[in-house]
Design an enzyme around this catalytic site. Structure first.
Site, PDB file in Angstrom:
ATOM      1  N   TYR A  53       0.837  -1.201   0.000  1.00  0.00           N
ATOM      2  CA  TYR A  53       0.000   0.000   0.000  1.00  0.00           C
ATOM      3  C   TYR A  53       0.875   1.256   0.000  1.00  0.00           C
ATOM      4  CZ  TYR A  53      -4.191  -2.774   1.069  1.00  0.00           C
ATOM      5  OH  TYR A  53      -5.233  -3.667   1.029  1.00  0.00           O
ATOM      6  N   GLY A 215     -16.140   0.450  -3.593  1.00  0.00           N
ATOM      7  CA  GLY A 215     -15.384   1.649  -3.940  1.00  0.00           C
ATOM      8  C   GLY A 215     -16.181   2.929  -3.778  1.00  0.00           C
ATOM      9  N   GLY A 216     -17.213   2.892  -2.938  1.00  0.00           N
ATOM     10  CA  GLY A 216     -18.041   4.080  -2.709  1.00  0.00           C
ATOM     11  C   GLY A 216     -19.337   4.084  -3.490  1.00  0.00           C
TER      12      GLY A 216
END
Length: 269
Positions: A53, A215-216
């Site tokens: 990440y 993802g929203g």
């Protein structure tokens, strides 16, 4: 906050897990610190990250941010069940990724250093490595356990039969085996219900859904994509790519949420 056991273990984790994938690339370090502090205020004790990440090969940007947050003290490390992952390439040499015993040893030590801690609560295989036998995987993980560097082992993005193979190999070694599986699972992506979730239930694994809001998309991101941080170039691009790949899913969203607003035309490239 509601808490539950992580799979068949005695470890208690909050039902909400704080994902940290955007810490660094999208979310500033100061904002990341504020988010983690507020998570503790709300009773969230379960944080998830990965060595890749930050998305700059080998830098471990997100783990470093978490490490600097832990270093502030105030019980931050003690109150956190930290989960991280390995698999992705952290360098350009042949053994800088995947799940060989060599990379497991090196990756664990590197994550410990970046996060400024002496143990990892949940160490997860980010993907299955078809070129590494589970016997080798478990031998390396068991050594890390014996050294006190990790407490539990989990998987991510495993198929149901991968879970079965991993657990049977662990049983032959009298190892605890996997205690959790982290899968892409939400109201749009339902494939884990076919075999992954039944396998997890049968072997006593906890399920950690990643991208639970797609993802929203399931959180109304398309209605507010032109406002605030969600309007940043990275966020818009990410949403646009997901929209492009999931047209059938968006049609399904219209059924789940009547009146669901599709993406503005200028963002659908």
């Amino acid at each position: 906050m509601d808490y539950t056991q992580l799979g068949r273990t005695g470890l208690k984790v909050s039902r909400l897990c704080l994902g940290t994938m955007n810490f660094g690339p999208v979310t500033s370090e100061d904002d990341s610190f504020a988010i983690m502090d507020h998570a503790h205020e709300l009773g969230i004790n379960f944080f998830d990250t990965a060595n890749v990440y930050g998305w700059k090969k080998g830098e471990g940007i997100t783990e470093n941010i978490i490490g600097r947050w832990f270093a502030q003290g105030g019980g931050r490390r003690e109150k956190t069940v930290i989960a991280t992952k390995l698999y992705g390439d952290m360098g350009d040499w042949p053994n800088d990724g995947r799940l060989s015993a060599l990379n497991i040893r090196r990756a664990a030590d590197a994550s410990l250093k970046r996060m400024q801690t002496d143990y990892i609560d949940l160490y997860q295989a980010h993907h299955v490595d078809r070129s590494t036998p589970f016997e080798e995987f478990w031998e390396a993980m068991d050594i890390l356990k014996q050294q006190g560097k990790i407490l539990y082992v989990g998987s991510s993005n495993f198929a149901g039969w991968h879970i079965a193979k991993a657990q049977e190999a662990a049983a032959r070694r009298n190892s605890l085996g996997l205690v959790s599986e982290q899968s892409h699972y939400n109201l749009i992506v339902r494939a884990p219900e076919l075999e992954v979730i039944p396998a997890a239930e049968d072997y006593g694994l906890g399920l950690i859904p990643w991208s639970p809001l797609a993802g929203g998309l399931l959180g109304g991101i398309l209605r507010k994509i032109d406002k605030g941080r969600s309007a940043s170039e990275n966020m818009v691009r990410a949403r646009a790519l997901e929209i492009k790949l999931d047209e059938k899913a968006l049609a399904r969203l219209d059924e789940i949420f009547p009146g669901f607003k599709t993406a503005p035309e200028e963002y659908a490239w």
